[in-house]
Motif scaffolding. Sequence first.
Motif, PDB file in Angstrom:
ATOM      1  N   UNK A 162       0.945  -1.185  -0.004  1.00 27.35           N
ATOM      2  CA  UNK A 162       0.141   0.078  -0.152  1.00 27.35           C
ATOM      3  C   UNK A 162       0.826   1.349   0.065  1.00 27.35           C
ATOM      4  N   UNK A 163       2.047   1.173   0.836  1.00 25.84           N
ATOM      5  CA  UNK A 163       2.784   2.352   1.006  1.00 25.84           C
ATOM      6  C   UNK A 163       3.351   2.754  -0.477  1.00 25.84           C
ATOM      7  N   UNK A 164       3.873   1.548  -1.188  1.00 26.21           N
ATOM      8  CA  UNK A 164       4.448   1.885  -2.520  1.00 26.21           C
ATOM      9  C   UNK A 164       3.519   2.377  -3.530  1.00 26.21           C
ATOM     10  N   UNK A 165       2.347   1.892  -3.343  1.00 27.75           N
ATOM     11  CA  UNK A 165       1.304   2.486  -4.681  1.00 27.75           C
ATOM     12  C   UNK A 165       1.045   4.025  -4.108  1.00 27.75           C
ATOM     13  N   UNK A 166       1.134   4.239  -2.927  1.00 30.10           N
ATOM     14  CA  UNK A 166       0.788   5.723  -2.580  1.00 30.10           C
ATOM     15  C   UNK A 166       2.171   6.735  -2.890  1.00 30.10           C
ATOM     16  N   UNK A 167       3.252   6.163  -2.651  1.00 26.25           N
ATOM     17  CA  UNK A 167       4.520   6.756  -3.312  1.00 26.25           C
ATOM     18  C   UNK A 167       4.572   7.030  -4.694  1.00 26.25           C
ATOM     19  N   UNK A 168       4.108   5.849  -5.291  1.00 17.74           N
ATOM     20  CA  UNK A 168       4.135   5.803  -6.788  1.00 17.74           C
ATOM     21  C   UNK A 168       3.440   7.164  -7.344  1.00 17.74           C
ATOM     22  N   UNK A 169       2.161   7.411  -6.619  1.00 18.76           N
ATOM     23  CA  UNK A 169       1.512   8.632  -6.895  1.00 18.76           C
ATOM     24  C   UNK A 169       2.288   9.546  -6.822  1.00 18.76           C
ATOM     25  N   UNK A 170       2.885   9.695  -5.678  1.00 22.75           N
ATOM     26  CA  UNK A 170       3.656  11.008  -5.132  1.00 22.75           C
ATOM     27  C   UNK A 170       4.755  11.028  -6.235  1.00 22.75           C
ATOM     28  N   UNK A 171       5.288   9.976  -6.989  1.00 18.98           N
ATOM     29  CA  UNK A 171       6.391   9.942  -7.758  1.00 18.98           C
ATOM     30  C   UNK A 171       7.774  10.172  -7.041  1.00 18.98           C
ATOM     31  N   UNK A 172       7.667   9.306  -5.805  1.00 19.28           N
ATOM     32  CA  UNK A 172       8.864   9.269  -4.868  1.00 19.28           C
ATOM     33  C   UNK A 172       9.179   7.811  -4.769  1.00 19.28           C
ATOM     34  N   UNK A 173       9.870   7.517  -6.122  1.00 17.29           N
ATOM     35  CA  UNK A 173      10.432   6.334  -6.360  1.00 17.29           C
ATOM     36  C   UNK A 173      11.484   5.731  -5.315  1.00 17.29           C
ATOM     37  N   UNK A 174      12.385   6.416  -5.156  1.00 17.88           N
ATOM     38  CA  UNK A 174      13.352   5.911  -4.238  1.00 17.88           C
ATOM     39  C   UNK A 174      12.896   5.633  -2.880  1.00 17.88           C
ATOM     40  N   UNK A 175      11.926   6.175  -2.442  1.00 15.93           N
ATOM     41  CA  UNK A 175      11.440   5.810  -1.007  1.00 15.93           C
ATOM     42  C   UNK A 175      10.779   4.581  -1.306  1.00 15.93           C
ATOM     43  N   UNK A 176      10.101   4.493  -2.440  1.00 19.84           N
ATOM     44  CA  UNK A 176       9.299   3.315  -2.638  1.00 19.84           C
ATOM     45  C   UNK A 176       9.925   1.886  -2.672  1.00 19.84           C
ATOM     46  N   UNK A 177      10.984   2.185  -3.391  1.00 17.63           N
ATOM     47  CA  UNK A 177      11.965   1.055  -3.392  1.00 17.63           C
ATOM     48  C   UNK A 177      12.504   0.444  -1.981  1.00 17.63           C
ATOM     49  N   UNK A 178      12.545   1.472  -1.083  1.00 12.23           N
ATOM     50  CA  UNK A 178      13.092   1.168   0.201  1.00 12.23           C
ATOM     51  C   UNK A 178      11.850   0.084   0.804  1.00 12.23           C
ATOM     52  N   UNK A 179      10.652   0.638   0.557  1.00 11.74           N
ATOM     53  CA  UNK A 179       9.439  -0.101   0.824  1.00 11.74           C
ATOM     54  C   UNK A 179       9.528  -1.614   0.306  1.00 11.74           C
ATOM     55  N   UNK A 180       9.651  -1.579  -0.947  1.00 10.97           N
ATOM     56  CA  UNK A 180       9.953  -2.902  -1.625  1.00 10.97           C
ATOM     57  C   UNK A 180      11.031  -3.846  -1.280  1.00 10.97           C
ATOM     58  N   UNK A 181      12.205  -2.995  -1.082  1.00 11.20           N
ATOM     59  CA  UNK A 181      13.310  -3.860  -0.651  1.00 11.20           C
ATOM     60  C   UNK A 181      12.849  -4.722   0.831  1.00 11.20           C
ATOM     61  N   UNK A 182      12.111  -3.997   1.629  1.00  8.20           N
ATOM     62  CA  UNK A 182      11.837  -4.384   2.931  1.00  8.20           C
ATOM     63  C   UNK A 182      10.841  -5.610   2.659  1.00  8.20           C
ATOM     64  N   UNK A 183       9.916  -5.540   1.590  1.00 14.00           N
ATOM     65  CA  UNK A 183       9.099  -6.577   1.413  1.00 14.00           C
ATOM     66  C   UNK A 183       9.626  -7.840   0.826  1.00 14.00           C
ATOM     67  N   UNK A 184      10.800  -7.657   0.288  1.00 12.53           N
ATOM     68  CA  UNK A 184      11.153  -8.848  -0.292  1.00 12.53           C
ATOM     69  C   UNK A 184      12.025  -9.822   0.687  1.00 12.53           C
TER      70      UNK A 184
END
Length: 960
Positions: A162-184
């Motif tokens: 959910x956080x990644x999708x919100x960050x994608x809307x906000x175009x904050x790709x680097x912060x989104x990648x941190x959430x995804x890295x945590x999800x991995x």
Amino acid sequence: VLLGLKRHYKKRCQGRMRKHVGDLCLQAGMLQDSLVHYHMSVELLRSVNDFLWLGAALEGLCSASVIYHYPGGTGGKSRALRLQGSSLPAEAANRHRPGAQEVLIDPGALTTNGINPDTSAEIGRAKNCLSPEDIIDKYKEAISYYSKYKNAGVIELEACVKAVRVLAIQKRSMEASEFLQNAVYINLRQLSEEEKIQRYSILSELYQLIGFHRKSAFFKRVAAMQCVAPSIAEPGWRACYKLLLETLPGYSLSLDPKDFNKGTHRGWAAVQMRLLHELVYASRRMGNPALSVRHLSFLLQTMLDFLSDQEKKDVTQSLENYTSKCPGTMELLTLPDGLTLPPVPFTKLPIVKHVKLLSLPASLRPHKMKSLLGQNVSAKSPFIYSPIIAHNRGEEKNKKIDFQWVQGDVCEVQLMVYNPMPFELRVENMGLLTSGVEFEALPAALSLPAESGLYPVTLVGVPQTTGTITVNGYRTTVFGVFSDCLLDNLLGVKTSGSTVEVIPALPRLQISTSLPRSAHSLQPSSGDEISTNVSVQLYNGETQQLIITLENIGMEPLETLEVTSKILPTKEKLYGDFLNWKLEETLAQFPLQPGKVATLAISIKAKLDFSCQENLLQDLSDDGISVSGFPLSSPFRQVVRPRVENRPATAPEGSKVGDLSHLKTLEAVLNFKYSGGPGHVEGYYRNLSLGLHVEVEPSVFFTRVSTLPATSTRQCHLLLDVFNSTEHELTVSARRNEELILHAGECQRMAIQVDKFNFESIPESLGENGQFANPKQLEEERQEARGLEINSKLDIHWRIPSLKRSGEASVEGLLNQLVLEHLQLAPLQWDVLVDGQLCDCDAAAACPVGDPVRLEVRLTNRSPRCVGPFALTVVPFQDHQNGVRNYDLQDTVSFVGSSTFHLEAVQPSGQSACLGALLFLYTGDFFLHIRFQEGSRSKELPPSWFCLPSVHVRALGAQA
């Protein structure tokens, strides 16, 4: 203690209840109520350290705030949509206001059961939800609380998503990648294979959503590999192949080889090769060998520069194994899902660097007749210059070629190719790709050595129809893969044009001769290419027949033939016709059908200068008569047999005189211009050239020439010193003369009695420039004409009996001005008649003693000027044949009338005569000397014009 535990438990229950009520309000669409309940729940649960529910409350608060900020949702499909009308709260306009803070509810306002009876007032005070930045912070906090519990992995993963999708809307790709890295790294226990595939697919989609294409491709590939994990009883190779195809864009890969011709290579080649190998393997396991061949061909074509030598060998070996069962084609491959795979031509196996369309050989090259060519050009446009035509020419300059091909003849295209492979490359069925004209490509097979460098390859074919043909490329078969390589898709290929005109069919003429082929290759200055060279060795003055066989080896009849010759420039002086032929007999056999043969006889006469500057003999005895000999300039300027007084006493008898002479060379080109068939109708012809190399060996030399007067004023003796320069016995003969035998190296003098020549009858040529001809050139032409006339009257021939060879000897280059004057009839022709009998020889005119003898002197003026008058005196004398002459004949000879004769002026081409009479009183032989009186002869005229014949009269007694 119990009281404290009870209070703690109460707050936890109230916080969880508030969180539950907030969820219900959110599900019911009551966003303001849910925000209030989530806020109160967070405060209550934070105070009692109920982290799992606190994380859930924070997540609920973030969800409600996201709905406020992004009413279109975070799924990406309807993000741009916004709720309109009364559905949006009045304060929605301020939801993106930077620094906006929530109005938190005072916990002291709550009742004992944790629920404020007047919730409307609380809702009214909740003016703002979380700001976009705070939403992410709260998500981080919630995820950190989830991470404290091992069994909360699923909800932790959901929060990250959910956080990644919100960050994608906000175009904050680097912060989104941190959430995804945590999800991995979230440990989810006991997941099924399908769930694992779904998990990696979702991660791939999220990375794709934030623009991390290569990361997305990585997890897509992991999902593909998970489809065929060893633990799966029935691996899903089709699903694996489909997922692998979806990873291609992330690794900058395209299945169209044209995309790899655009500039430098994009992406990591090593990763791309690994992915292509996996596609090959997956397609093979799917049971689709054509697909495997296509992907392996693509790998070899696009990744050739990145393959090691061993990898090249392995890939090509695998490709040959696949194509042995399913050959590679140039057809489009369509997959079940509709995806099409374009063909992969092997443009790098081999690499083509240069393409050049070759003109036909010189003997087969068509030419346009000049008259027809002029008509075609003038018909295109009535203007000398047209900007439209010039513009079109500029566009076609790079592709149009200025020569033509001929229908039915083999045409050639040369390719400069290079083998990049570390082993021998075998190319089969290599042929041309053309358009515009029906074309029969003749395939070729070649074997290129390892890393061969530029190697010329000639591809051939036969155009079957006329028109404009375009060479589009070539086709090959390499490693079992059929490739159609277009020139437009080749990188760095240099070409001089690819479009050429095909004209109608023409016949093909092949010539063979009776002479051997020559090792000398003629290089005419005009640039004509010689197809055949023949050579012959002749003696100077010798004539030989050259038989040329003409064979029509084409498919069209030979209808016209023109033969011309051109003698190449040489320093040697050539006399007479070097080449001579009669074409009528050959043309009588035309039209020459295919396969038929005709012959043409050409006479080769090598007649160079026969003079020699060196006097090879001592002066011969002239019996007291002065002989005027003159040194002559000649190209045969060699030191020959020395004089007797200078010859060494020890000179070997067998020394070869032939060392004095060197071979002279004459070269000529015979051009055969021929045509026939449809090409003749269109005004085309072909030109075949035969090179003739003639080596001329000296035969005889005339070392000295002089003249002696004859008894007749109209004749003289021509004296020639003839030298035999050959190594064989040789005979020389002239007209009405006996043969003169000369041994090798021998020189003898021959005397030829000739009638004097009337050179004034020779027509004077104005030369090439008409009336403006050079006077010196006119004099040279006149001199040559005189020499030619003299030579034709002499008719001197030589013969070598041992070799059965013969020829003629010419004096054309020998005669100087003084000799020509001695051989020329004087312009003033004097004739003396005794009793009507012309006296101009040794024979005596007979007359009776005692009877008057009529004496007549005639003058014929052949000069262009008027001459005379003249006074002539007749003086009789007797010659005692001992050097004594008796002029005292007053009592022996008497004149009837005066002894002086008078001639009036004579006009050009006029004639005059004077008459007298003599009386002989005694018998005997008498001579009459006719001389001019002093002053009567013009001093302007040369003495040779006044040469009167000697008159011999024999007085006889009366017969009884």
